[in-house]
Design a protein around this motif. Structure first.
Motif, PDB file in Angstrom:
ATOM      1  N   CYS A  80     -26.735  57.690  22.057  1.00  0.00           N
ATOM      2  CA  CYS A  80     -25.510  56.938  22.380  1.00  0.00           C
ATOM      3  C   CYS A  80     -24.541  56.949  21.195  1.00  0.00           C
ATOM      4  CB  CYS A  80     -25.862  55.504  22.762  1.00  0.00           C
ATOM      5  SG  CYS A  80     -26.699  55.332  24.354  1.00  0.00           S
ATOM      6  N   THR A  81     -25.085  56.862  19.989  1.00  0.00           N
ATOM      7  CA  THR A  81     -24.238  56.939  18.802  1.00  0.00           C
ATOM      8  C   THR A  81     -23.546  58.297  18.719  1.00  0.00           C
ATOM      9  OG1 THR A  81     -25.726  55.427  17.620  1.00  0.00           O
ATOM     10  CG2 THR A  81     -24.196  56.749  16.291  1.00  0.00           C
ATOM     11  N   ALA A  82     -24.313  59.370  19.011  1.00  0.00           N
ATOM     12  CA  ALA A  82     -23.721  60.710  19.003  1.00  0.00           C
ATOM     13  C   ALA A  82     -22.620  60.831  20.041  1.00  0.00           C
ATOM     14  CB  ALA A  82     -24.811  61.753  19.264  1.00  0.00           C
ATOM     15  N   ALA A  83     -22.822  60.208  21.213  1.00  0.00           N
ATOM     16  CA  ALA A  83     -21.794  60.254  22.252  1.00  0.00           C
ATOM     17  C   ALA A  83     -20.534  59.510  21.804  1.00  0.00           C
ATOM     18  CB  ALA A  83     -22.340  59.642  23.540  1.00  0.00           C
ATOM     19  N   LEU A  84     -20.706  58.379  21.114  1.00  0.00           N
ATOM     20  CA  LEU A  84     -19.547  57.636  20.612  1.00  0.00           C
ATOM     21  C   LEU A  84     -18.794  58.440  19.555  1.00  0.00           C
ATOM     22  CD1 LEU A  84     -21.067  54.044  20.310  1.00  0.00           C
ATOM     23  CD2 LEU A  84     -19.413  54.861  22.008  1.00  0.00           C
ATOM     24  N   GLY A 116     -23.713  74.774  11.335  1.00  0.00           N
ATOM     25  CA  GLY A 116     -24.677  73.999  10.575  1.00  0.00           C
ATOM     26  C   GLY A 116     -25.825  73.429  11.378  1.00  0.00           C
ATOM     27  N   LEU A 117     -25.523  72.673  12.431  1.00  0.00           N
ATOM     28  CA  LEU A 117     -26.583  71.992  13.165  1.00  0.00           C
ATOM     29  C   LEU A 117     -27.441  72.949  13.987  1.00  0.00           C
ATOM     30  CD1 LEU A 117     -24.826  68.689  14.311  1.00  0.00           C
ATOM     31  CD2 LEU A 117     -26.317  69.111  12.345  1.00  0.00           C
ATOM     32  N   TRP A 130     -32.535  63.751  18.972  1.00  0.00           N
ATOM     33  CA  TRP A 130     -31.865  62.543  18.486  1.00  0.00           C
ATOM     34  C   TRP A 130     -30.348  62.648  18.571  1.00  0.00           C
ATOM     35  CZ3 TRP A 130     -35.302  58.780  17.275  1.00  0.00           C
ATOM     36  CH2 TRP A 130     -36.622  59.191  17.063  1.00  0.00           C
ATOM     37  N   THR A 131     -29.809  63.852  18.555  1.00  0.00           N
ATOM     38  CA  THR A 131     -28.354  64.007  18.511  1.00  0.00           C
ATOM     39  C   THR A 131     -27.755  64.482  19.832  1.00  0.00           C
ATOM     40  OG1 THR A 131     -28.639  66.263  17.627  1.00  0.00           O
ATOM     41  CG2 THR A 131     -28.354  64.474  16.034  1.00  0.00           C
ATOM     42  N   ASN A 132     -28.563  64.699  20.841  1.00  0.00           N
ATOM     43  CA  ASN A 132     -28.055  65.072  22.167  1.00  0.00           C
ATOM     44  C   ASN A 132     -27.165  63.945  22.693  1.00  0.00           C
ATOM     45  OD1 ASN A 132     -27.847  65.385  25.038  1.00  0.00           O
ATOM     46  ND2 ASN A 132     -29.644  66.688  25.014  1.00  0.00           N
ATOM     47  N   MET A 218     -30.597  74.740  22.037  1.00  0.00           N
ATOM     48  CA  MET A 218     -31.255  73.953  20.999  1.00  0.00           C
ATOM     49  C   MET A 218     -32.773  73.904  21.201  1.00  0.00           C
ATOM     50  SD  MET A 218     -29.187  73.035  18.702  1.00  0.00           S
ATOM     51  CE  MET A 218     -27.888  72.021  18.035  1.00  0.00           C
ATOM     52  N   ARG A 219     -33.224  73.779  22.421  1.00  0.00           N
ATOM     53  CA  ARG A 219     -34.663  73.773  22.683  1.00  0.00           C
ATOM     54  C   ARG A 219     -35.283  75.132  22.348  1.00  0.00           C
ATOM     55  NH1 ARG A 219     -36.981  70.069  26.323  1.00  0.00           N
ATOM     56  NH2 ARG A 219     -38.087  71.759  27.387  1.00  0.00           N
TER      57      ARG A 219
END
Length: 459
Positions: A80-84, A116-117, A130-132, A218-219
């Motif tokens: 949710c943080t990543a979405a924000l 980078g990611l 965690w970042t999805n 990513m997977r």
């Protein structure tokens, strides 16, 4: 004249997505010797594997247990943080500066995330859990509305939507005239986030696993990272150890993995003087991306088809040499994951110089996202530098790092393919015979990848 042009490219101001280049000095390096050494290293790996006992070849992929995992259910919070954060970046993309070197949205998408990611995901471990930016919002929406998925994901679609979406992403990256325009990119990113969330609401989490291209990417790369989960423990091992422990992949996912490599390779090829010459263009007077949209699309399609055909042919020849009755489709799916280290190695090598330059712009944009003169990160008088491209010593170090990433990717791929063959055939001799054509393909691809790095570029 060519060297003067390349020197001017070095000192000219760049733009987001412009691949920073040290080609003026690279052309002065003994790249032929470096390429020969890289190819010889990969070829020597093939020869050594023919003499290594099967137990040792499989043992190198045995992971080391580090510590017991504590399953704190915080991944939905971080999602949710990543979405924000993504929402804030999209808003800045729409309302902030139109300069892609100061607006944080294109710098985040194309530099922080795509370079980078993605590299971090494949090299270290699965941060995408965690970042999805969709899993958390989807979980919250499901909890609030108590609504279950409305439909079952059609089995016949398989990974087809994911392949189509990734190909569209590649076209945006390679063929779109202005992929770094903040406002246009904001519309693309916002629309894609919403469409994906809608897909999860309609079809459940399977939409992310089968149809959402970024999650599939990513997977896939997470399967070759060093860190991972083994039972209740965190474990580390040689890249590819998780692939050795998992069942055979599906045909759709195997094709997706091949497309990762084909797209990355064409991303390098379409910048070379050789490619522009084939298009009848003077690389010293490049007319702009809008003039090569159609050739880029056709070239991308042709590159991926050619790679799938050559890889499939190598697998088929290996089955013939080993006198195996394994079906071609089964073998194709079995060995396709061995391509991932090559794709990751070339991803790192190809974008390293871009990350070194545009990463500085991303840092500045993060400190002053609205270009109001703020200094949120306390950078002070921070100036972007490209000085590391101006001396032969640093350029040699950069180029050898890039070449090392390519060679390391191929060496790991050969080790992984041999390990998969040992598991499949159970006999060292048949495994080695089955891998001979594929190993030859990987040796030749090493030469191709290093040639791409050394070739002069016109974009």
């Amino acid at each position: 004249m060519r060297y003067i042009f390349l020197f001017l490219l070095l000192i000219a101001p760049g733009s987001a997505l412009a691949h920073a280049s040290e080609q003026g000095f690279v052309l002065l390096l003994p790249t032929n010797a470096y390429i020969a050494a890289g190819v010889a290293t990969v070829a020597l790996t093939v020869l050594l594997l023919a003499r290594v006992p099967a137990r040792a070849a499989l043992g190198i992929f045995r992971p080391l247990l580090l510590c017991r995992r504590h399953g704190l259910p915080l991944h939905h919070v971080s999602s949710c943080t990543a979405a924000l954060v993504l929402g804030a970046l999209i808003w800045i993309g729409l309302t902030g500066s139109r300069d892609p070197l100061t607006n944080p949205l294109p710098l985040f998408v194309w530099t922080v995330w795509w370079i980078g990611l993605v590299a971090l995901q494949g090299a270290i471990g699965d941060h995408w859990r965690w970042t999805n930016p969709w899993t958390g919002p989807a979980a919250v929406l499901s909890h609030v509305t108590e609504m279950r998925p409305l439909f079952r994901y059609p089995v016949f679609l398989g990974y087809g939507p994911g392949i189509a979406i990734f190909f569209s992403f590649a076209l945006l990256l390679l063929a779109d005239p202005a992929p770094a325009d903040p406002a246009r990119l904001a519309l693309f990113a916002g629309g894609y986030w919403y469409a994906t969330l809608l897909g999860v609401v309609l079809f459940g989490p399977r939409w992310l696993i089968r149809a959402e291209a970024l999650t599939i990417l990513m997977r896939s790369y997470a399967s070759v990272s060093m860190l991972g989960r083994k039972g209740q423990h965190l474990a580390a091992g040689l890249p590819g150890w998780k692939i050795m422990a998992r069942p055979r992949t599906s045909l759709g996912l195997a094709l997706f993995m091949l497309i990762l490599l084909g797209t990355g390779s064409f991303d390098g090829l379409n910048e070379t003087f050789w490619w522009l010459g084939k298009l009848g263009l003077n690389p010293l007077e490049f007319p702009g991306r809008s003039a090569v949209v159609t050739p880029t699309i056709l070239g991308l399609i042709a590159a991926n088809i050619a790679l799938v055909v050559v890889f499939g042919t190598s697998i088929w020849l290996g089955l013939v040499v080993a006198r195996s009755n394994m079906g071609l489709t089964l073998a194709f799916c079995l060995f396709a994951p061995s391509i991932l280290p090559i794709a990751l190695g070339y991803h790192v090598a190809h974008y390293l110089t871009s990350f070194m330059v545009d990463g500085q712009y991303a840092l500045k944009a993060a400190s002053d996202p609205m270009t109001t003169g703020a200094d949120l990160l306390g950078l002070g008088q921070f100036y972007v530098t490209t000085g590391f491209f101006n001396t032969p010593g640093t350029v040699r170090t950069i180029w050898l790092t890039q070449a090392g990433a390519v060679v390391a990717g191929h060496v790991i791929a050969i080790l992984l393919a041999h390990g998969l063959a040992l598991k499949a055939f159970g006999d060292h001799r048949r495994a080695a015979l089955s891998q001979a054509p594929l190993a030859a393909f990987m040796v030749l691809y090493t030469f191709f990848g290093l040639w791409l790095l050394a070739s002069p570029r016109g974009l």
